[in-house]
Design an enzyme around this catalytic site. Sequence first.
Site, PDB file in Angstrom:
ATOM      1  N   HIS A 141      39.549 -97.813   6.855  1.00 52.84           N
ATOM      2  CA  HIS A 141      41.112 -97.058   7.140  1.00 52.84           C
ATOM      3  C   HIS A 141      41.657 -96.721   5.723  1.00 52.84           C
ATOM      4  CE1 HIS A 141      44.968 -96.846   9.047  1.00 52.84           C
ATOM      5  NE2 HIS A 141      44.331 -95.806   9.430  1.00 52.84           N
ATOM      6  N   GLU A 197      51.533 -89.469   6.668  1.00 54.64           N
ATOM      7  CA  GLU A 197      52.289 -88.427   7.129  1.00 54.64           C
ATOM      8  C   GLU A 197      52.915 -87.744   5.723  1.00 54.64           C
ATOM      9  OE1 GLU A 197      52.194 -91.312   8.892  1.00 54.64           O
ATOM     10  OE2 GLU A 197      50.989 -90.133   9.998  1.00 54.64           O
ATOM     11  N   THR A 224      39.143-103.037   7.198  1.00 56.44           N
ATOM     12  CA  THR A 224      38.120-101.799   7.527  1.00 56.44           C
ATOM     13  C   THR A 224      38.006-100.646   6.668  1.00 56.44           C
ATOM     14  OG1 THR A 224      39.969-100.652   8.515  1.00 56.44           O
ATOM     15  CG2 THR A 224      38.995-102.324  10.081  1.00 56.44           C
ATOM     16  N   SER A 261      51.916 -93.282   5.149  1.00 53.63           N
ATOM     17  CA  SER A 261      51.482 -92.249   3.837  1.00 53.63           C
ATOM     18  C   SER A 261      50.646 -91.347   4.475  1.00 53.63           C
ATOM     19  CB  SER A 261      50.597 -93.159   2.827  1.00 53.63           C
ATOM     20  OG  SER A 261      51.252 -94.260   2.470  1.00 53.63           O
ATOM     21  N   ILE A 307      47.899-100.717   1.375  1.00 56.48           N
ATOM     22  CA  ILE A 307      47.050-101.869   0.934  1.00 56.48           C
ATOM     23  C   ILE A 307      45.818-102.011   1.763  1.00 56.48           C
ATOM     24  CG2 ILE A 307      47.420-104.322   0.787  1.00 56.48           C
ATOM     25  CD1 ILE A 307      50.375-103.788   0.408  1.00 56.48           C
TER      26      ILE A 307
HETATM   27  O1  LIG Z   1      51.680 -96.135   4.221  1.00 58.79           O
HETATM   28  C1  LIG Z   1      50.743 -96.787   5.005  1.00 58.79           C
HETATM   29  N1  LIG Z   1      50.230 -96.521   6.107  1.00 58.79           N
HETATM   30  C2  LIG Z   1      49.327 -97.211   6.747  1.00 58.79           C
HETATM   31  N2  LIG Z   1      48.539 -96.728   7.930  1.00 58.79           N
HETATM   32  C3  LIG Z   1      49.263 -95.884   8.725  1.00 58.79           C
HETATM   33  C4  LIG Z   1      49.037 -94.280   8.242  1.00 58.79           C
HETATM   34  O2  LIG Z   1      49.335 -93.817   7.193  1.00 58.79           O
HETATM   35  C5  LIG Z   1      49.711 -93.359   9.502  1.00 58.79           C
HETATM   36  O3  LIG Z   1      50.987 -93.786   9.579  1.00 58.79           O
HETATM   37  C6  LIG Z   1      48.985 -93.685  10.751  1.00 58.79           C
HETATM   38  O4  LIG Z   1      47.624 -93.447  10.822  1.00 58.79           O
HETATM   39  C7  LIG Z   1      49.559 -92.548  11.828  1.00 58.79           C
HETATM   40  O5  LIG Z   1      49.200 -91.267  11.424  1.00 58.79           O
HETATM   41  C8  LIG Z   1      48.788 -98.408   5.952  1.00 58.79           C
HETATM   42  N3  LIG Z   1      47.579 -99.012   6.479  1.00 58.79           N
HETATM   43  O6  LIG Z   1      47.134 -99.064   7.576  1.00 58.79           O
HETATM   44  O7  LIG Z   1      47.328-100.335   6.048  1.00 58.79           O
HETATM   45  C9  LIG Z   1      49.326 -98.809   4.910  1.00 58.79           C
HETATM   46  O8  LIG Z   1      48.718 -99.661   4.261  1.00 58.79           O
HETATM   47  N4  LIG Z   1      50.333 -98.099   4.220  1.00 58.79           N
END
Ligand SMILES: O=c1[nH]c(NC[C@H](O)[C@H](O)[C@H](O)CO)c([N+](=O)[O-])c(=O)[nH]1
Length: 189
Positions: A121, A64, A119, A62, A115
């Site tokens: 994040h 990106e 953490t 997400s 989801i």
């Molecule tokens: O689309 C998601 N990206 C997630 N992480 C990746 C993030 O969007 C980036 O692609 C990554 O940080 C690289 O930039 C998720 N989690 O970490 O849980 C998630 O649940 N959904």
Amino acid sequence: SVVKGVASPLEKYDGSSLRILIVHTRWNPSVVDELVKGVVDTMTKEHSVKSENITIQTVSGSFELPFAAQRLIAASRLQATPNAAELFSTLGENTGPPPVNSQTFDAAICIGVLIKGSTMHFEYISEAVSNGIMRVGLDTGIPCIFGVLTCLTDEQALERSGLGVSEKKHNHGIDWGHCAVELAIKNRR
Ligand SMILES: O=c1[nH]c(NC[C@H](O)[C@H](O)[C@H](O)CO)c([N+](=O)[O-])c(=O)[nH]1
């Protein structure tokens, strides 16, 4: 009880001339794919959007989505606008979005599923992505629909994509499809 949900628009929108960009993630694919299907089926079956006018691109996650939407819109404008160099020079001066007729997408829909893990994040990405997607719409002048589920549990993601067992289940992609067509048409007026 509090009535939730979105009221139907007052008019029926004919999307037969609209060009739509869908950017979706490859995270949580079973849920994302259902959301994408909800968007596409709603636009094609209820608003006559032609499937050949729907461009679908994927990104990793997400975070990106805003970057990809902005760059794909810019790239499409470059192809569609003969005086692209001039257009880009004015864009550089932050003179606001170019006139609607020089655009090639009428709306963009960014689709992802976040989801919550253990953490912070989730909170940081949710905040960044919602602001980023809003900014793409404001900066480009092309409606950019927020199609990201921010879920605390897997069950919430299933419910909001029309999957799972809850009788409350509803595919939010349907709402996003209606929203994209309505705003794309109003943005041309
Ligand atoms: O689309 C998601 N990206 C997630 N992480 C990746 C993030 O969007 C980036 O692609 C990554 O940080 C690289 O930039 C998720 N989690 O970490 O849980 C998630 O649940 N959904």
